[in-house]
Design an enzyme around this catalytic site. Structure first.
Site, PDB file in Angstrom:
ATOM      1  N   ASP A 151      -5.874   2.003  -1.343  1.00 42.17           N
ATOM      2  CA  ASP A 151      -4.519   2.186  -1.855  1.00 42.17           C
ATOM      3  C   ASP A 151      -3.713   0.900  -1.743  1.00 42.17           C
ATOM      4  O   ASP A 151      -2.465   0.947  -1.810  1.00 42.17           O
ATOM      5  CB  ASP A 151      -3.817   3.316  -1.106  1.00 42.17           C
ATOM      6  CG  ASP A 151      -3.625   3.008   0.381  1.00 42.17           C
ATOM      7  OD1 ASP A 151      -4.504   2.320   0.967  1.00 42.17           O
ATOM      8  OD2 ASP A 151      -2.606   3.436   0.943  1.00 42.17           O
TER       9      ASP A 151
ATOM     10  N   ASP B 163       0.851  -1.189   0.000  1.00 38.18           N
ATOM     11  CA  ASP B 163       0.000   0.000   0.000  1.00 38.18           C
ATOM     12  C   ASP B 163       0.880   1.230   0.000  1.00 38.18           C
ATOM     13  O   ASP B 163       2.108   1.162   0.166  1.00 38.18           O
ATOM     14  CB  ASP B 163      -1.008  -0.009   1.146  1.00 38.18           C
ATOM     15  CG  ASP B 163      -0.362   0.150   2.511  1.00 38.18           C
ATOM     16  OD1 ASP B 163       0.867   0.336   2.569  1.00 38.18           O
ATOM     17  OD2 ASP B 163      -1.077   0.086   3.527  1.00 38.18           O
TER      18      ASP B 163
END
Length: 587
Positions: free
Chosen positions: A503, A460
């Site tokens: 993300d 991420d």
């Protein structure tokens, strides 16, 4: 028919004229009447002796078979049939079987294919009747030319592409009329038609077997006199007549009146043919044609009919709408000049391609191909064109073409493609969707063998929430797009990146050694850290944290492998971010 059938005929001399004339007809022995009635009969009449020899015929037989004399006819009769009948049976064997049956049972009826003396096919309906003579029984064969009836049946089959009826044979009945308009004689078929048991009832009540007035409004009694007078004056007269059964059922008929000598005077012989079957068939053909026309005009496909040489005959309303033309006449006017390009998309000449399609349709029964039409204002119409040959009732064919407009289908396929793109790929970054990524992960794990090194990575973006909070989601989207683009650039062949959510992204590189995989992760972190994204005139740096879990043979569940990669990711975050952690699968 070949010589095999001819040699099957017993080798006997033909009977003399006197022996042929010895057949009684129950008319007081007046043999000239028999000869005249035979010659006047509109049916072909042939006589056979008990040994199956052809011994005599009437004038109609000579005309039908295109033969000059009775001698030639009787000598060649068994050659007026092909070697085999349409059902595959031997003409020779079947002919003698039917003659034997008539001698044994008194009569029989059947269909038969003859050949004229010039070789023309002559389908007939035959009725064989046993007659007694002083010396031996003979068989009279009555042949009715079925060509007109079969032509009507063929016409009916052509009108409905696919509606079919057979017209039943209607036997003729014969009645004799004198100059006083009296019905003085009839044959058995007259009784059969009206379902009457005896001749006297028929003769006494003949006028009860017709309505009071004929369809043209004339009184039946007056019209009888009129047509008999015409027959006596002309010698032959053909007209339509309406009979009816004793219970009132109409029997439309065709009547042929012929003048002949009978017992020293002239009479008129009436030969009546029941027209109910033929008229019903014609009515059915008209109705079938109407149904077919309604069906074609209501088809959701553009439908056109051509001759087998490409001349456009007609089309349905859907075809006119497809071309944006007002009617069928406008389609015919513009078809060859404005409604398709000189060349098809495959590079072939439109004219040559359609000729090849027509040829294929005639040879194989149908032809299907892609085809490009144009509307009258030039819009392309990608189509699927199907050609089917349809018999025109004679020796030729018409071509039915069915045009499927593919514009709507192509639009639907494009929508489906876009929906599939949404289902399999992340619309922002182009990475695989989570569902698509996990399907491919499971497929790859199923192919792994003990000893393979396979790692699943999950990363991420470091401090991604702060980017969104400080610069907005648009800036966050730019960061995600830039990172995934760089991942793809670094990805080896066969590698896949997928969006897990938010993300977080998943990475699988296929079977790869630990050292190689560690080097790739290290390079990935370096390359990501070099990305610069401009948002609100501010340059943003990027970094990621990554966790990797190595597959073990004991790992059969992709979701569990992903969970342990997620745990490795959290270890990387706890280790200070912008780094990676690699761990083995824990059972």
């Amino acid at each position: 028919m070949d010589d095999n059938l001819d040699t099957a005929v017993p080798d006997t001399d033909l009977p003399s004229e006197s022996s042929a004339a010895a057949i009684p007809f129950d008319h007081g022995g007046d043999q000239s009447v028999l000869r005249m009635m035979m010659d006047a009969t509109p049916l072909c009449v042939t006589l056979f002796d008990s040994r199956s020899n052809c011994i005599d015929c009437n004038q109609e037989a000579l005309r039908l078979f295109e033969v000059g004399t009775r001698e030639e006819y009787t000598e060649r009769f068994f050659r007026f049939s092909p070697e085999f009948q349409p059902d595959g049976s031997s003409s020779a064997e079947e002919a003698f079987r039917y003659l034997a049956k008539a001698l044994r049972e008194g009569s029989c009826a059947f269909r038969w294919t003859h050949l004229t003396s010039t070789g023309c096919v002559l389908p007939t309906e035959i009725t064989l009747v046993r007659l007694s003579t002083p010396g031996e029984d003979v068989v009279a064969g009555y042949a009715r030319d079925l060509r007109p009836q079969l032509a009507a049946e063929q016409l009916e089959r052509s009108a409905s592409e696919r509606v079919k009826l057979l017209l039943g044979a209607s036997p003729l009945f014969v009645s004799l009329w004198n100059r006083d308009y009296q019905n003085i004689e009839c044959n058995q078929e007259a009784l059969n038609l009206f379902d009457i048991d005896d001749k006297g009832t028929y003769l006494d009540h003949f006028f009860d077997l017709s309505p009071e007035r004929q369809p043209d409004g004339t009184l039946t009694s007056d019209k009888v006199r009129q047509v008999i007078d015409e027959a006596f004056a002309r010698g032959r007269y053909v007209f339509e007549w309406m009979h009816c059964t004793p219970d009132g059922e109409p029997i439309p008929s065709e009547v042929t009146l012929v003048r002949l000598r009978y017992q020293g005077d002239y009479v008129v012989a009436g030969y009546t043919r029941d027209m109910r079957s033929q008229l019903e068939a014609e009515r059915s053909a008209r109705e079938s044609a109407k149904r077919l026309d309604a069906l074609v005009r209501s088809l959701p496909l553009g439908c056109m009919f051509w001759t087998d040489v490409g001349e456009l005959l007609e089309c349905n309303e859907q075809a006119a709408k497809m071309f944006r033309l007002p009617d069928e006449a406008a389609v015919r006017e513009h078809y060859y000049t404005d409604l398709f390009p000189p060349k098809q998309p495959d590079g072939r000449s439109s004219v040559e391609k359609i000729r090849e399609m027509v040829k294929e349709a005639l040879e194989s029964g149908h032809s299907v191909s892609e085809w490009m039409y144009h509307t009258i204002d030039g819009e392309p119409i990608p189509s699927e064109l199907t050609l089917v040959p349809i018999s025109d009732g004679s020796d030729g064919y018409q071509i039915a073409s069915y045009c499927r407009d593919l514009r709507e289908l192509q639009s639907t396929l494009e929508i489906n493609r876009k929906l599939q793109q949404l289902a399999y790929f992340d619309p922002l970054t182009g990475a695989s969707s989570r569902i698509n990524f996990m399907q491919m992960l499971k497929a790859r794990m199923a192919d792994l063998r003990e000893g393979d090194t396979f790692g699943l990575g999950l990363f991420d973006v470091d401090h991604f929430k702060e980017v969104n909070d400080a610069h907005g989601h648009k800036a966050g989207d730019l960061v995600l797009e830039a990172i995934v683009s760089r991942v793809r650039d670094l990805m080896p062949e066969g590698g896949i990146v997928g969006r897990y959510g938010g993300d977080e992204f998943m990475v699988q590189l296929g079977v790869m050694g630990r050292h190689e995989l560690e080097q790739w992760y290290a390079r990935l972190l370096r390359e990501i850290s070099r990305i610069k994204v401009t948002a609100d005139s501010e340059i943003l740096g990027t970094a990621i944290s990554l966790g990797c879990c190595f597959w073990q043979p004991a790992c059969h569940d992709a979701e569990v492998l992903l969970e342990q990669a997620d745990a490795a990711l959290y270890e990387a975050k706890n280790a200070g971010r912008n780094c990676y952690v690699m761990r083995d699968f824990i059972c």
